[in-house]
Design an enzyme around this catalytic site. Structure first.
Site, PDB file in Angstrom:
ATOM      1  N   ASP A  78       0.799  -1.235   0.000  1.00  6.01           N
ATOM      2  CA  ASP A  78       0.000   0.000   0.000  1.00  6.01           C
ATOM      3  C   ASP A  78       0.826   1.277   0.000  1.00  6.01           C
ATOM      4  OD1 ASP A  78       1.031  -0.229   2.545  1.00  6.01           O
ATOM      5  OD2 ASP A  78      -0.877  -0.191   3.604  1.00  6.01           O
ATOM      6  N   HIS A  79       2.083   1.193   0.461  1.00 10.53           N
ATOM      7  CA  HIS A  79       2.844   2.436   0.667  1.00 10.53           C
ATOM      8  C   HIS A  79       3.591   2.941  -0.563  1.00 10.53           C
ATOM      9  CE1 HIS A  79       1.896   2.236   4.860  1.00 10.53           C
ATOM     10  NE2 HIS A  79       2.726   3.206   5.169  1.00 10.53           N
ATOM     11  N   ARG A 136      -2.075  12.405  10.159  1.00 11.47           N
ATOM     12  CA  ARG A 136      -0.767  12.950  10.506  1.00 11.47           C
ATOM     13  C   ARG A 136      -0.469  14.159   9.633  1.00 11.47           C
ATOM     14  NH1 ARG A 136       3.318   8.274  11.989  1.00 11.47           N
ATOM     15  NH2 ARG A 136       2.176   8.472  13.945  1.00 11.47           N
ATOM     16  N   ASP A 157       3.552  -0.840  11.485  1.00 11.63           N
ATOM     17  CA  ASP A 157       3.089   0.467  11.021  1.00 11.63           C
ATOM     18  C   ASP A 157       2.436   1.147  12.204  1.00 11.63           C
ATOM     19  OD1 ASP A 157       2.387   1.971   8.256  1.00 11.63           O
ATOM     20  OD2 ASP A 157       0.864   2.337   9.787  1.00 11.63           O
ATOM     21  N   SER A 188       6.089   7.748  12.856  1.00 14.07           N
ATOM     22  CA  SER A 188       5.878   6.387  12.369  1.00 14.07           C
ATOM     23  C   SER A 188       6.875   5.420  12.996  1.00 14.07           C
ATOM     24  CB  SER A 188       5.987   6.343  10.861  1.00 14.07           C
ATOM     25  OG  SER A 188       7.323   6.156  10.508  1.00 14.07           O
ATOM     26  N   ARG A 223       8.971   3.379  11.749  1.00 14.50           N
ATOM     27  CA  ARG A 223      10.008   2.838  10.866  1.00 14.50           C
ATOM     28  C   ARG A 223      11.329   2.534  11.588  1.00 14.50           C
ATOM     29  NH1 ARG A 223       9.640   8.411   7.769  1.00 14.50           N
ATOM     30  NH2 ARG A 223       7.572   7.539   7.561  1.00 14.50           N
TER      31      ARG A 223
HETATM   32 FE1  SF4 Z   1      -0.945   4.631   4.851  1.00 12.59          FE
HETATM   33 FE2  SF4 Z   1       0.067   5.252   7.214  1.00 12.59          FE
HETATM   34 FE3  SF4 Z   1      -1.301   7.054   5.819  1.00 12.59          FE
HETATM   35 FE4  SF4 Z   1      -2.517   5.039   6.885  1.00 12.59          FE
HETATM   36  S1  SF4 Z   1      -1.428   6.676   7.989  1.00 12.59           S
HETATM   37  S2  SF4 Z   1      -2.826   5.789   4.810  1.00 12.59           S
HETATM   38  S3  SF4 Z   1      -1.042   3.390   6.663  1.00 12.59           S
HETATM   39  S4  SF4 Z   1       0.643   6.136   5.278  1.00 12.59           S
END
Ligand code: SF4
Length: 753
Positions: A100-101, A447, A165, A642, A644
């Site tokens: 997805d990223h 975020r 995540d 995040s 990471r």
């Molecule tokens: Fe993707 Fe993280 Fe944004 Fe959710 S918060 S859409 S998992 S990047």
């Protein structure tokens, strides 16, 4: 509780173990003899050794047995590369990987997906073959965002999941303790080791009243973020309860839990209720709902359960909020936004409004936004701002396509992006403003740190509900309050938008859309995992060096960071995401976003040996080439953001020894330990001010012991020196990681023994 109910509809042989959980809880209850919160019940029912485990909130390290592991494609690369070096033939805990990223938003869903498949072919091939080899479920690009897929398919009440995540807590909307971890933790659990977590404190949020009108579930977490701030949830699970929870949809509860990550909470959870049952039924898991009903008394808090902190919110009085810019805890109620925005000089034109993402892309969110848009269209007006829609999953996309909301978005002028993270993680080829130009964007994401969405530090990003995001898109102005302000229709007549109306679950059921899942094959032995030795994006790992057993002398400070240093500052996302599987290449982004306290600049530091200014990674590489270890000095809540683990791997790879800060974000602190680094905090936070970037340190590493401060001496260029104590949270097992060079080295050592 003795039934065999599968965890999900995709895997064979993985069952929900309420019986064992109940037995574990009885043991803990006998020992603690007090009412328990839901968070405690879920965690303690997953204890590895419930009879002997020390249990004290905020103190003990719990050894837990999670039910599942989930990884997204950016973090999965390094996690799987690490798992491979542990030499096992399959994962020991059910696991999934979600692509997805890595999909950049540019032209719209289908084209962006096909471009991503092309650009990321090598990575997708690696993940797909590694998943097949090691018995991991693989969700292909286009399937959707990890947290939405987990909620739709894998989450179940009372379960414990870890995910690589930070928004993994989304599954708390289905009564699960879902916790964001670094890849190194995921590797442990994939390898069958218990997972360690400092017993969290529990913050209770009691909800009364009922939401109505323009107020949405998102406003609950926006309000909580305003109260608790980005640090307020650190080391705690946020547990919602009270009569107000009954009026929230399951996906709405997911939104609230999702954004709990922004207050640093370990996770957030809701007690099992009928809304969760309905959602399980709608997602073809009624048998899980029935099973959960049989175990329901353990899926909510005990009467009289005590919280470390209690917040009360009356939903009937809650106003819609808009949080930002630059930080998710700057909460402004919509009635005050107009004045505050003008007063603060925030750019008032809303250039782009973005709905969807893992936070807010449920059927309910989509139908509510579509209802607002339909009202606008009925008055003959369209979006003033650029408007994008990110469905959280293929299932959501297919369902809103079938039911007409997607067409409504397009009529409004909206662009429907791929079922992926896209602009939320900086995967956005934004062209409407130039870099450096001050502008405002509003999203329903979670975020909004500087530069996160479009790498433009002058972009003022606000987060709010999809409803308000959509209203801003119609008005094109941040001063617009849809509750009180009128708009002009196509003929110039004034009208007030109707409050949104939505449907929690699709009446005709979900349309699953395209089949995007790859199950592990029967014959895994013959699968070859594809990693090219010449790849720029993937690199097999070599073990880090063990500690030399000596005190450290004359250690230079690479950078003294000033202010917020998030994992985005330490290991920037956006274009760098493509090197997630290649440690040496991605290390070229190390700390390039952190502000140097010496000159107020990012990515410009003085080499203390030559006096020359250079980029942070380049300077670290020079020190490393000369065999010089270094430290970083940081401010409060270093490493927030995040999960990471690259933010910990990179400093380790480039020769870092310790990160010394006023305080750490939890996941980052653990990640540093896993990679064999020393996360240390000042006993006296004022010491931060005494440190000059040109100081050198002596550290008594031979005296590094559990529960004892570490003595450090700072020596300045003029020959003066002063000593102080640094604190740490290492336990004995974690000290082993430091001594052996990393947690992985420790694991390999044990496997060989
Ligand atoms: Fe993707 Fe993280 Fe944004 Fe959710 S918060 S859409 S998992 S990047």
């Amino acid at each position: 509780l003795d039934k065999q109910v599968p965890q999900n509809n995709w895997e064979k042989g993985n069952y929900i173990n309420y019986k064992k959980m109940s037995e574990n809880l009885s043991i803990v209850r006998r020992r603690l003899n007090k009412p328990l919160t839901l968070a405690e019940k879920v965690l303690y029912s997953h204890l590895d050794e419930p009879e002997t485990q020390d249990i004290e909130r905020g103190k003990s390290y719990l050894k837990l047995r999670p039910d599942r592991v989930a990884c997204q494609d950016a973090t999965a690369q390094m996690a799987i590369l690490q798992f491979m070096s542990a030499g096992m033939d399959k994962v020991q805990t059910p696991s999934t990987v979600h692509c997805d990223h890595l999909i950049e938003a540019q032209l719209g869903g289908a084209q962006d997906l096909s471009r991503a498949e092309d650009i990321n072919k090598e990575v997708y091939n690696f993940l797909s073959t590694a998943c097949a080899k090691y018995d991991i479920g693989f969700w292909k690009p286009g399937s959707g965002i990890i947290h939405q897929i987990i909620l739709e398919n894998y989450a179940f009440p009372g379960a414990l999941l870890i995910g690589t995540d930070s928004h993994t807590p989304n599954a708390g909307g289905l009564g699960m303790a879902a916790i964001g971890v670094g890849g190194a933790d995921a590797v442990d659990v994939m390898a069958g080791l218990p997972w360690e977590l400092k017993a969290p404190k529990v913050i209770g949020v009691r909800l009364t009243g009922q939401l109505s009108g323009w107020t949405a579930p998102k406003d609950i977490i926006l309000k909580v973020a305003g109260i608790l701030t980005v640090k307020g949830g650190t080391g705690a699970i946020v547990e919602y309860h009270g009569p107000g929870t009954e009026s929230l949809s399951c996906t709405g509860m997911g939104t609230i839990c999702n954004m709990g990550a922004e207050i640093g909470a370990t996770t957030s959870m809701f007690p099992f209720n009928d809304r969760m049952y309905d959602y399980l039924k709608a997602t073809k898991r009624q048998s899980i709902g029935d099973f959960a009903r049989a175990y329901a008394h353990e899926l909510r808090e005990d009467e009289g359960a005590e919280y470390d902190q209690l917040i009360e919110i009356n939903l009937s009085e809650l106003e819609p909020h808009v949080n930002g810019p630059f930080t998710p805890d700057l909460a402004t109620p919509i009635s005050k936004l107009k004045d505050v925005a003008v007063e603060q000089g925030w750019p008032l034109d809303v250039k782009v409004a973005l709905i969807g993402s893992c936070t807010n892309s449920s059927y309910e969110d989509m139908t509510r936004s579509a209802s607002i848009i339909q009202d606008a269209l009925d008055h003959g007006i369209k979006a003033k701002s650029i408007y994008t829609v990110t469905p959280g999953s293929e299932q959501i996309r297919a369902t809103i396509s079938r039911d007409g909301q997607l067409e409504t978005f397009e009529k409004f002028g909206g662009m429907v992006l791929a079922n992926a993270c896209g602009p939320c993680i900086g995967q956005w080829d934004r062209r409407d403003v130039k870099k450096g130009e001050a502008n405002t964007i509003v999203s329903s994401y979670n975020r909004n740190f500087t530069g996160r969405n479009d790498a433009n530090p002058a972009t003022h990003a606000f987060v709010t509900s999809p409803d308000l995001t959509t209203a801003f898109a119609i008005a094109g102005d941040l001063r617009f309050n849809p509750l009180t302000d009128k708009l002009k229709d196509k003929d110039g007549n004034e009208f007030l938008l109707k409050p949104p109306t939505g449907v929690a679950l699709p009446e005709r059921g979900y349309d699953p859309g395209q089949d995007t899942y790859q199950a592990p094959p029967e014959d895994r032995a013959s699968v070859q995992v594809q990693v090219s030795p010449t790849s720029e994006r993937l690199q097999k790992l070599s073990p880090f060096e063990a500690w030399d057993g000596k005190d450290a002398k004359d250690v230079p400070i690479l950078i003294k960071c000033q202010g917020k240093t998030t994992t985005d500052h330490i290991s920037m996302a956006g274009p760098w995401l493509k090197y997630r599987g290649h440690l040496d290449n991605i290390s070229n982004n190390m700390l390039i976003g952190a502000v140097n306290a010496e000159n107020g600049k990012a990515n410009s530091i003085k080499n203390v040996f030559t006096g020359e200014y250079d980029a942070v990674p380049a300077t670290a590489r020079k020190y490393k080439a000369d065999g010089v270890k270094w430290v970083v000095i940081g401010d409060w809540n270093y490493g927030e953001g995040s999960s990471r683990e690259h933010a910990a791997l990179e400093p380790r790879h480039l020769g870092g020894l310790a990160i010394i800060t006023k305080s750490f974000a939890r996941i980052h602190e653990t990640n540093l330990k896993k990679q064999g680094m020393l996360p240390l905090t000042f006993e006296n936070p004022e010491d931060y001010d005494k440190i000059k970037p040109s100081d050198k340190l002596d550290m008594e590493l031979t005296n590094l012991k559990v529960g004892q401060p570490l003595k450090v001496t700072f020596k300045s260029e003029d020959g003066k020196s002063w000593s102080t104590n640094l604190l740490h949270t290492f336990n004995e097992g974690q000290l082993e990681w430091f001594r052996n060079g990393s947690a992985l080295n420790t694991m390999a050592k044990k496997a060989q023994a």
